[in-house]
Design an enzyme around this catalytic site. Structure first.
Site, PDB file in Angstrom:
ATOM      1  CG  HIS A   1      -1.889  -1.086   1.276  1.00 36.47           C
ATOM      2  ND1 HIS A   1      -3.172  -0.966   0.797  1.00 36.47           N
ATOM      3  CD2 HIS A   1      -1.773  -2.357   1.716  1.00 36.47           C
ATOM      4  CE1 HIS A   1      -3.805  -2.120   0.938  1.00 36.47           C
ATOM      5  NE2 HIS A   1      -2.969  -2.980   1.498  1.00 36.47           N
ATOM      6  CD  GLU A  49      -9.302  -2.815  -3.580  1.00 39.29           C
ATOM      7  OE1 GLU A  49      -8.652  -3.892  -3.668  1.00 39.29           O
ATOM      8  OE2 GLU A  49     -10.462  -2.766  -3.149  1.00 39.29           O
ATOM      9  CB  CYS A  55      -9.416  -1.112   0.123  1.00 39.97           C
ATOM     10  SG  CYS A  55      -7.904  -2.124   0.085  1.00 39.97           S
ATOM     11  N   GLY A  84      -6.518  -1.765   2.924  1.00 35.70           N
ATOM     12  CA  GLY A  84      -6.201  -0.343   2.797  1.00 35.70           C
ATOM     13  C   GLY A  84      -6.552   0.433   4.050  1.00 35.70           C
TER      14      GLY A  84
END
Length: 263
Positions: A147, A196, A205, A208
């Site tokens: 990420h 994404e 997400c 996330g």
């Protein structure tokens, strides 16, 4: 082929119990298409596991395979319980990023909320990328998948659809990366939008959200051992990260419909 469409806060996938077919990339691309397919962020296969209760494999809308999906794994828990594949309310699910532990909340014989031990989140030091002559600050975070967290003053003005895909394919991330734009509301609340990897803009997400809280803690915006609400386009997840960086995520899982298609 029978499938079940499910979502976690609008992050929707088509779920199939069985072995992954050889044409999975093409299948996921075709069925995920919003106008000519069933419409989803991808497909998730639930398989037998030799090391856990079940194994999940995640395929994005572009056909690529993902290591982990926080919203998806909650729906896996609901799927196997509601359909009678297990009567356990604590499950071990094998993923490409390790075994995750699920605790199912059951109401009226159906799962409505799932709490997941997501393992550890590792936030790296803030780094800067030069994009179109401008410097962009971000915090790389690993939650079993990669990420890039960017803090913004106003989430409504965040360059989600322009900067998101550029960073996803930036040379710094040779395998691609999920990109989160995050506005700090308070010590216990974040507002997040996500681009994404392999799917583009999604309503939510789970990994996330975990990465965003890890990044916020690293920057002293939030505290460890505190319940942080992460408000996504599709709803709210509750994330707690312990002092040793172990992440717990709590959120809903919803069944939309059952479907059947020729393959």
């Amino acid at each position: 082929m029978r499938f079940t469409k499910m979502h976690g806060l609008g992050n929707d996938y088509l779920y199939v119990y069985g072995e992954v077919p050889e044409n999975i990339a093409e299948l996921s691309r075709n069925l995920s298409e919003r106008h000519f397919g069933a419409g989803s962020d991808g497909m998730i296969y639930i398989c037998k596991s030799e090391v856990a209760d079940f194994k999940m494999r995640i395929f994005n809308a572009d056909g690529s395979e993902a290591k982990m999906c926080g919203n998806g794994i909650r729906c896996v828990g609901k799927y196997v319980y509601d359909k009678g594949y297990t009567d356990k309310t604590t499950l071990r699910i094998e993923t490409l990023s390790g075994i995750k532990i699920l605790n199912l909340s059951v109401v009226g014989g159906k799962v409505n909320y799932v709490t997941v031990n997501m393992g550890k989140a590792v936030a790296s030091d803030k780094t800067s990328l030069c994009i179109d002559g401008e410097s962009v600050d971000l915090i790389p975070v690993s939650v079993g998948n990669p990420h890039a967290v960017i803090f913004v003053e106003d989430i409504e003005k965040a360059p989600l659809t322009t900067l998101g895909p550029v960073i996803e394919h930036h040379e710094k991330f040779p395998d691609g990366v999920n990109v989160e734009f995050v506005q700090v509301i308070s010590k216990t609340e974040l507002r997040m939008r996500v681009w994404e990897r392999g799917s583009g803009v999604t309503c939510a997400c789970g990994t996330g959200a975990c990465a965003s809280v890890a990044a916020a803690i690293s920057q002293k915006y939030c505290d460890s051992n505190s319940d942080v609400s992460v408000v996504l386009d599709g709803g709210t997840l509750h994330i707690t990260i312990d002092a040793d960086n172990t992440v717990t995520m709590r959120g809903p899982a919803t069944t939309v419909y059952e479907g059947e298609t020729e393959v």
